[in-house]
Design an enzyme around this catalytic site. Sequence first.
Site, PDB file in Angstrom:
ATOM      1  N   ASP A  40      13.583  -0.786 -41.263  1.00  0.00           N
ATOM      2  CA  ASP A  40      15.036   0.064 -41.710  1.00  0.00           C
ATOM      3  C   ASP A  40      15.956  -0.796 -40.515  1.00  0.00           C
ATOM      4  OD1 ASP A  40      14.819   1.073 -38.824  1.00  0.00           O
ATOM      5  OD2 ASP A  40      15.928   2.847 -40.146  1.00  0.00           O
ATOM      6  N   HIS A 244      14.134 -29.354 -29.602  1.00  0.00           N
ATOM      7  CA  HIS A 244      14.448 -27.779 -30.578  1.00  0.00           C
ATOM      8  C   HIS A 244      14.278 -26.899 -29.251  1.00  0.00           C
ATOM      9  CE1 HIS A 244      16.166 -30.184 -34.653  1.00  0.00           C
ATOM     10  NE2 HIS A 244      16.680 -29.759 -33.392  1.00  0.00           N
ATOM     11  N   ASP A 261      21.771 -27.194 -24.678  1.00  0.00           N
ATOM     12  CA  ASP A 261      22.239 -27.471 -26.215  1.00  0.00           C
ATOM     13  C   ASP A 261      22.939 -26.312 -26.995  1.00  0.00           C
ATOM     14  OD1 ASP A 261      23.010 -28.268 -28.972  1.00  0.00           O
ATOM     15  OD2 ASP A 261      21.205 -29.698 -29.033  1.00  0.00           O
ATOM     16  N   ASP A 272      29.007 -27.284 -31.755  1.00  0.00           N
ATOM     17  CA  ASP A 272      27.606 -27.648 -30.896  1.00  0.00           C
ATOM     18  C   ASP A 272      27.990 -29.457 -29.782  1.00  0.00           C
ATOM     19  OD1 ASP A 272      25.350 -28.921 -31.190  1.00  0.00           O
ATOM     20  OD2 ASP A 272      25.367 -29.953 -32.732  1.00  0.00           O
ATOM     21  N   HIS A 351      15.852 -39.029 -32.626  1.00  0.00           N
ATOM     22  CA  HIS A 351      17.044 -38.619 -33.810  1.00  0.00           C
ATOM     23  C   HIS A 351      17.853 -39.598 -33.932  1.00  0.00           C
ATOM     24  CE1 HIS A 351      19.425 -37.212 -30.056  1.00  0.00           C
ATOM     25  NE2 HIS A 351      18.647 -37.065 -29.564  1.00  0.00           N
ATOM     26  N   HIS A 355      25.323 -36.114 -36.841  1.00  0.00           N
ATOM     27  CA  HIS A 355      25.770 -35.057 -38.117  1.00  0.00           C
ATOM     28  C   HIS A 355      26.778 -34.387 -38.338  1.00  0.00           C
ATOM     29  CE1 HIS A 355      25.436 -31.488 -35.940  1.00  0.00           C
ATOM     30  NE2 HIS A 355      24.295 -32.087 -35.010  1.00  0.00           N
ATOM     31  N   HIS A 362      24.519 -28.364 -39.423  1.00  0.00           N
ATOM     32  CA  HIS A 362      24.083 -29.452 -39.622  1.00  0.00           C
ATOM     33  C   HIS A 362      25.162 -29.638 -41.172  1.00  0.00           C
ATOM     34  CE1 HIS A 362      20.605 -29.825 -36.824  1.00  0.00           C
ATOM     35  NE2 HIS A 362      21.512 -29.906 -36.834  1.00  0.00           N
ATOM     36  N   GLU A 385      26.174 -37.933 -30.424  1.00  0.00           N
ATOM     37  CA  GLU A 385      25.021 -36.959 -29.496  1.00  0.00           C
ATOM     38  C   GLU A 385      23.250 -37.947 -29.063  1.00  0.00           C
ATOM     39  OE1 GLU A 385      22.564 -33.999 -30.752  1.00  0.00           O
ATOM     40  OE2 GLU A 385      24.028 -34.123 -32.190  1.00  0.00           O
ATOM     41  N   TYR A 389      14.806 -39.631 -23.991  1.00  0.00           N
ATOM     42  CA  TYR A 389      13.309 -38.496 -23.535  1.00  0.00           C
ATOM     43  C   TYR A 389      12.684 -39.834 -23.152  1.00  0.00           C
ATOM     44  CZ  TYR A 389      16.881 -36.307 -26.831  1.00  0.00           C
ATOM     45  OH  TYR A 389      17.430 -35.809 -27.114  1.00  0.00           O
ATOM     46  N   ARG A 407      20.336 -35.238 -23.309  1.00  0.00           N
ATOM     47  CA  ARG A 407      21.151 -35.588 -23.944  1.00  0.00           C
ATOM     48  C   ARG A 407      22.861 -35.254 -24.055  1.00  0.00           C
ATOM     49  NH1 ARG A 407      18.392 -33.698 -27.283  1.00  0.00           N
ATOM     50  NH2 ARG A 407      19.453 -31.438 -27.589  1.00  0.00           N
ATOM     51  N   GLU A 409      25.969 -34.219 -25.907  1.00  0.00           N
ATOM     52  CA  GLU A 409      26.566 -34.380 -26.635  1.00  0.00           C
ATOM     53  C   GLU A 409      27.929 -33.486 -27.172  1.00  0.00           C
ATOM     54  OE1 GLU A 409      24.822 -31.347 -29.778  1.00  0.00           O
ATOM     55  OE2 GLU A 409      24.804 -32.189 -31.361  1.00  0.00           O
TER      56      GLU A 409
HETATM   57  N1  GLY Z   1      21.557 -28.918 -32.077  1.00  0.00           N
HETATM   58  C1  GLY Z   1      21.740 -29.073 -33.172  1.00  0.00           C
HETATM   59  C2  GLY Z   1      22.012 -30.389 -33.015  1.00  0.00           C
HETATM   60  O1  GLY Z   1      22.366 -30.927 -31.941  1.00  0.00           O
HETATM   61  O2  GLY Z   1      21.598 -30.791 -33.616  1.00  0.00           O
HETATM   62 MN    MN Z   2      23.146 -30.228 -30.742  1.00  0.00          MN
HETATM   63 MN    MN Z   3      23.907 -31.498 -33.096  1.00  0.00          MN
END
Ligand code: GLY
Ligand code: MN
Ligand code: MN
Length: 439
Positions: A40, A244, A261, A272, A351, A355, A362, A385, A389, A407, A409
């Site tokens: 619940d 991720h 991140d 982000d 990647h 975005h 996103h 970003e 890697y 990374r 960002e």
């Molecule tokens: N944290 C998800 C991205 O950077 O797209």
């Molecule tokens: Mn991110």
């Molecule tokens: Mn991002």
Amino acid sequence: MASMIPMKEFAGRRRKLMERMAPDSIAILPAAPERVRNRDVLHPFRQDSDFQYLTGFGEPEAVLALIPGREHGEAVLFCRERNPEKELWDGFLVGQDGAIEQYGLDDAFPIADIDDILPGLLEGRSRVYYPLGKDPAFDNRVMDWVKVIRSKVRAGAHPPGEFVALEHLLHDMRLIKSPAEIKVMAKAGKISAEAHSRAMKRARRGGYEYQLEAELIHTFMEHGARNTAYPSIVGSGANACILHYIENSAPLKDGDLVLIDAGCELECYASDITRTFPVSGRFSAEQAALYNVVLEAQYAAIDAVKPGNHWNQPHEAALEVLTQGLIDLGLLTGNVEDAIAEGAYRPFFMHRTGHWLGMDVHDVGDYKIGDAWRLLEPGMALTVEPGLYVAPDNTDVDEKWRGIGIRIEDDVVVTKEGCRILTDGVPKTIPEIEALMAD
Ligand code: GLY
Ligand code: MN
Ligand code: MN
């Protein structure tokens, strides 16, 4: 907490949407459903972004109907009724009067009455805009309401015949952020930057990834940002190479980098940020070499964020710097054009460089118009970003590079001249990071 977006802005969005709708049409949009976490216990409620965008109304069990030209009010909300007993247990409800007085809706009805009232609102409208195909249960409800009208055609009723995805109109509006939205996003970015700085300062050998996650949450909450925009990624050592990674359970080791991140959500707007820093407070030679390539790539990409450039130009700028850097450091061979054309960089950068960013991390909005990349316009918000890697089992490169993941960002919004960085409150260059961590 009072909304940073004025109620008249929500009314303006509804008006603008109605101006774009076909004559004799109606738009119907449900609030997000509540979701069970266990038995619940419910997950904390998060309003549907489209619904929030048009209403600012934060309760579940609500439906918005926009009916241009309706004499008794164009913006109609169905929502829960006030109920002192229920409110004693579960908290305050806005109710129908509150929906009109506080949220500026034209008309409001109890959600329990929707099946009796909505068919009447649909009658005579030829086109229905709604989130077609998003939730099968809601698709069925819309069709049930339409069937009520169809059953009355012999009595002269006019059922709607066209059903159109509401997102086509709405998401183009959401893509361009207003000054008030940019203010919220800048505040979210500032809080997240402070959270990253705190985590950097508190990183230490012998600690755990989840302890850095705790530092982030501390700062988010302290500033009233009760939710993260997405699960925080805290990856140390080779975990940084898992894009991720959210397990966040490993111990922090001297000599390793940590990639964080993470971003808070404020008033349903996301931030982000990614930063990568050494547990020890000092970058090794290899870590520093790769880090500076990523940093230069990020600067190049940010330089390419300006009106008139298209969506893919920041990515192309980053790709060129990253690939050249990999060649210069001996992780790739050959020349940069061939390495890009052949996709030789892909084992190290798999990647995109960013975005759209907004109410969803996103965020919504088309990246192409037809087959052409979309041109950047003032008010568009995006992330920048780039990363590199080196998989721990990549035997094509010298051992000293393996297991390094980096990374960087930031969140930016396109301005008339170029772009504004919303997340520059956290160190990014090696000297800045080392200085903060030595402090
Ligand atoms: N944290 C998800 C991205 O950077 O797209
Ligand atoms: Mn991110
Ligand atoms: Mn991002």
